[in-house]
Write an enzyme that holds these catalytic residues in place. Structure first.
Site, PDB file in Angstrom:
ATOM      1  NE  ARG A   1      -0.835  11.041  -0.538  1.00 14.57           N
ATOM      2  CZ  ARG A   1      -1.435  12.038  -1.206  1.00 14.57           C
ATOM      3  NH1 ARG A   1      -0.813  13.179  -1.391  1.00 14.57           N
ATOM      4  NH2 ARG A   1      -2.651  11.896  -1.669  1.00 14.57           N
TER       5      ARG A   1
ATOM      6  CD  GLU B   1       0.384   1.179   3.018  1.00 10.51           C
ATOM      7  OE1 GLU B   1      -0.189   2.216   2.634  1.00 10.51           O
ATOM      8  OE2 GLU B   1       1.407   1.177   3.731  1.00 10.51           O
TER       9      GLU B   1
ATOM     10  CB  ALA C   1      13.906  23.261   2.047  1.00 12.02           C
TER      11      ALA C   1
ATOM     12  CB  CYS D   1       6.169   5.199   6.275  1.00 14.12           C
ATOM     13  SG  CYS D   1       4.609   4.428   6.667  1.00 14.12           S
TER      14      CYS D   1
ATOM     15  CG  ASN E   1       7.905   4.842   1.564  1.00 15.74           C
ATOM     16  OD1 ASN E   1       7.145   5.542   0.893  1.00 15.74           O
ATOM     17  ND2 ASN E   1       7.479   4.126   2.579  1.00 15.74           N
TER      18      ASN E   1
ATOM     19  CE  LYS F   1       1.038  13.016   6.223  1.00 20.30           C
ATOM     20  NZ  LYS F   1       1.126  12.410   4.913  1.00 20.30           N
TER      21      LYS F   1
HETATM   22  C1  UDX Z   1       4.733   8.070   3.248  1.00 22.77           C
HETATM   23  C2  UDX Z   1       4.570   7.876   1.729  1.00 22.77           C
HETATM   24  O1  UDX Z   1       4.313   9.144   1.133  1.00 22.77           O
HETATM   25  C3  UDX Z   1       3.439   6.907   1.450  1.00 22.77           C
HETATM   26  O2  UDX Z   1       3.328   6.677   0.059  1.00 22.77           O
HETATM   27  C4  UDX Z   1       3.735   5.602   2.171  1.00 22.77           C
HETATM   28  O3  UDX Z   1       2.685   4.682   1.983  1.00 22.77           O
HETATM   29  C5  UDX Z   1       3.946   5.837   3.653  1.00 22.77           C
HETATM   30  O4  UDX Z   1       4.965   6.808   3.852  1.00 22.77           O
HETATM   31  P1  UDX Z   1       3.465   9.477   5.114  1.00 22.77           P
HETATM   32  O5  UDX Z   1       4.357   8.844   6.130  1.00 22.77           O
HETATM   33  O6  UDX Z   1       2.000   9.595   5.407  1.00 22.77           O
HETATM   34  O7  UDX Z   1       3.553   8.676   3.725  1.00 22.77           O
HETATM   35  O8  UDX Z   1       4.032  10.940   4.877  1.00 22.77           O
HETATM   36  P2  UDX Z   1       4.523  11.844   3.658  1.00 22.77           P
HETATM   37  O9  UDX Z   1       3.405  12.695   3.180  1.00 22.77           O
HETATM   38  O10 UDX Z   1       5.242  11.048   2.665  1.00 22.77           O
HETATM   39  O11 UDX Z   1       5.541  12.797   4.434  1.00 22.77           O
HETATM   40  C6  UDX Z   1       6.650  12.243   5.127  1.00 22.77           C
HETATM   41  C7  UDX Z   1       7.444  13.280   5.847  1.00 22.77           C
HETATM   42  O12 UDX Z   1       8.167  14.073   4.914  1.00 22.77           O
HETATM   43  C8  UDX Z   1       6.663  14.266   6.703  1.00 22.77           C
HETATM   44  O13 UDX Z   1       7.337  14.429   7.936  1.00 22.77           O
HETATM   45  C9  UDX Z   1       6.663  15.543   5.898  1.00 22.77           C
HETATM   46  O14 UDX Z   1       6.570  16.693   6.707  1.00 22.77           O
HETATM   47  C10 UDX Z   1       8.026  15.442   5.212  1.00 22.77           C
HETATM   48  N1  UDX Z   1       8.122  16.200   3.943  1.00 22.77           N
HETATM   49  C11 UDX Z   1       7.319  15.879   2.885  1.00 22.77           C
HETATM   50  C12 UDX Z   1       9.042  17.218   3.826  1.00 22.77           C
HETATM   51  O15 UDX Z   1       9.802  17.528   4.749  1.00 22.77           O
HETATM   52  N2  UDX Z   1       9.151  17.893   2.635  1.00 22.77           N
HETATM   53  C13 UDX Z   1       8.364  17.601   1.570  1.00 22.77           C
HETATM   54  O16 UDX Z   1       8.522  18.244   0.532  1.00 22.77           O
HETATM   55  C14 UDX Z   1       7.412  16.553   1.703  1.00 22.77           C
END
Ligand code: UDX
Length: 437
Positions: free
Chosen positions: A153, A150, A254, A262, A210, A325
């Protein structure tokens, strides 16, 4: 006759998957060993915050198609069993801890009805599916196992489950693929890309995706470090490179970096597994991705010290955001909470606000100060840290906020606030990857 579906493990992934399968018209039984969780779900309550999920859960419970149980025997007459249990990082290493996946497989193996299909959805080290399939067939030769990672997000879990941007199925034979096509008929009719793979490739797709996302975030955070050194602006740089469709502008925000349940653990488990396979060199770069990510947290703390003093003792700091997030109450490996904890450990008096994550944060760090009210959190602060980009923080009135604090200094750890508006209201504004103006 519609297939009957079971979902084993009703955490983030499983609870969402169960409710979504039910909306597709399947009869669904969700099972979990955690009685409290099952009681909550059965009463229409979701044990975490996920937009839209509680409404969906209540709707599906009312339809009569969706039920929950702590009794594993309830899965016996299902045609497809989705394994959705967690695979956390091991306590003593970078590797994933597979005890929940193994236990789930062992528990259902003797009771799955002949002809049924076990489908793993959990994120696992490559090789796990083949090992589990062998173990399953030894106990119950009349069933089969497939893998179907899966990609949901947090914050968009329902949407991502109902309308995934692709479906990946790792199968050993056509019959397993045909059954999964029956499950995902609605998506196939909507032309969702369908990728048939072998078992190892299907497991790798998830960790590769990921790793790529983590790499993109650390790449832009590395650029932020260089921008700071050279007097550039990473937000402008990200915008400019993002216009190239080969690069794309998403995941180039950034800031204090990635956290959650994850990305951090998946890249570490991937490195550990590559090491076992003798391919450790191929993923050496992920170590650097992890370091850049953790360094971003230290860089914020350095900014705090630069603006206040090396001795943070007695300083009052307001922290906006605890979740990893926005639109989530998840504080697992949250960069925001980690920074708050480190600043408090350095002697500052920290007050944390978050629209949804105060309770989960309190459970982890009960001795920190929390406030449900933004104005109260900011009151008398020597410095404000914006660490999770909730919409409500972008909507704050900088002039009004200025009247609350002792000293108007704000550090935007997510590059999400309107810098000009805050400066115009008299704030000293700092951000990662942007020089002071
Ligand atoms: C992630 C993957 O996106 C998803 O496909 C997978 O199934 C599970 O892991 P998620 O953990 O919900 O999902 O978060 P995601 O939206 O990917 O963000 C991850 C982290 O990266 C957050 O802490 C977010 O703040 C950070 N982030 C994201 C950044 O610092 N900069 C960005 O540009 C994007």
């Amino acid at each position: 006759m519609k297939l009957k579906v079971s979902v084993i493990g009703t955490g983030y992934l499983g609870a969402t998957h169960a409710a979504c399968m039910s909306t597709l018209g399947f009869e669904v039984i969700g099972v979990d060993i955690d009685a409290a969780k099952i009681a909550l779900l059965s009463s229409g309550k979701v044990p975490f915050y996920e937009p839209g999920l509680e409404e969906l859960l209540q709707q599906e419970l009312a339809s009569g198609r969706l039920t929950f149980s702590t009794d594993l025997r309830a899965i016996a007459d299902a045609d497809v069993h989705f394994i959705c249990v967690g695979t956390p990082q091991s306590e003593n290493s970078l590797a994933a801890d597979l005890k929940f996946v193994d236990a789930a497989l062992d528990a259902i193996a003797p009771i799955c009805k002949p002809g049924s299909l076990v489908v793993g959805k959990s994120t696992v080290p490559v090789g796990t599916a083949a090992r589990l399939r062998e173990r399953l067939l030894k106990v119950n030769p009349k069933v089969d196992l497939a893998w179907n990672p899966e990609f949901l997000r947090e914050g968009f879990a329902v949407e991502d489950t109902l309308k995934p941007n692709r479906l990946v199925v790792g199968v050993v034979n056509d019959a397993a693929e045909a059954k999964l096509k029956e499950i995902y008929k609605t998506n196939l009719e909507a032309n969702t890309p369908w990728v048939r793979a072998d078992l190892p490739t299907s497991e790798l797709v998830k960790v590769a995706a990921n790793s790529f996302l983590a790499t993109k975030i650390s790449f832009i955070n590395a650029m932020a470090e260089v921008c700071e050194a050279a007097g550039g602006d990473v937000t402008v740089l990200a915008k400019a490179i993002g216009y190239d469709p080969r690069i794309g502008s998403r995941f180039l925000q950034a800031g204090i970096g990635f956290g959650g349940g994850c990305l951090p653990k998946d890249i570490r488990a991937f490195m550990a597994r590559a090491g076992e396979l003798g391919a450790d060199q191929a993923l050496e770069f992920l170590r650097e991705i992890d370091s850049i990510n953790l360094r971003a947290r230290q860089r914020v703390i350095e900014l705090v010290r630069k603006d206040l003093t090396d001795n943070l003792s007695g300083k009052k700091i307001a922290v906006l955001g605890a979740a990893f997030k926005p639109d989530s109450d998840d504080v697992r490996d949250s960069p925001a909470l980690d920074i708050a904890v480190q600043i408090a450990a350095a002697g500052a008096t920290v007050t944390i606000h978050d629209p949804k994550a105060i309770e989960p944060a309190k459970k982890r760090f009960p001795t920190l100060n929390y406030s449900e009210n933004i104005e109260e959190a900011l009151s008398g602060a020597d410095l404000v840290l914006h660490l999770t980009e909730w919409k409500v923080y972008r909507e704050l009135d900088p002039a009004k906020m200025k009247s609350l604090v002792a000293s108007p200094i704000i550090i935007d750890g997510r590059n999400a606030l309107d810098r000009e508006a805050w400066i115009a209201a008299g704030w000293k504004f700092r951000a990662l990857g942007r020089s002071e103006i």
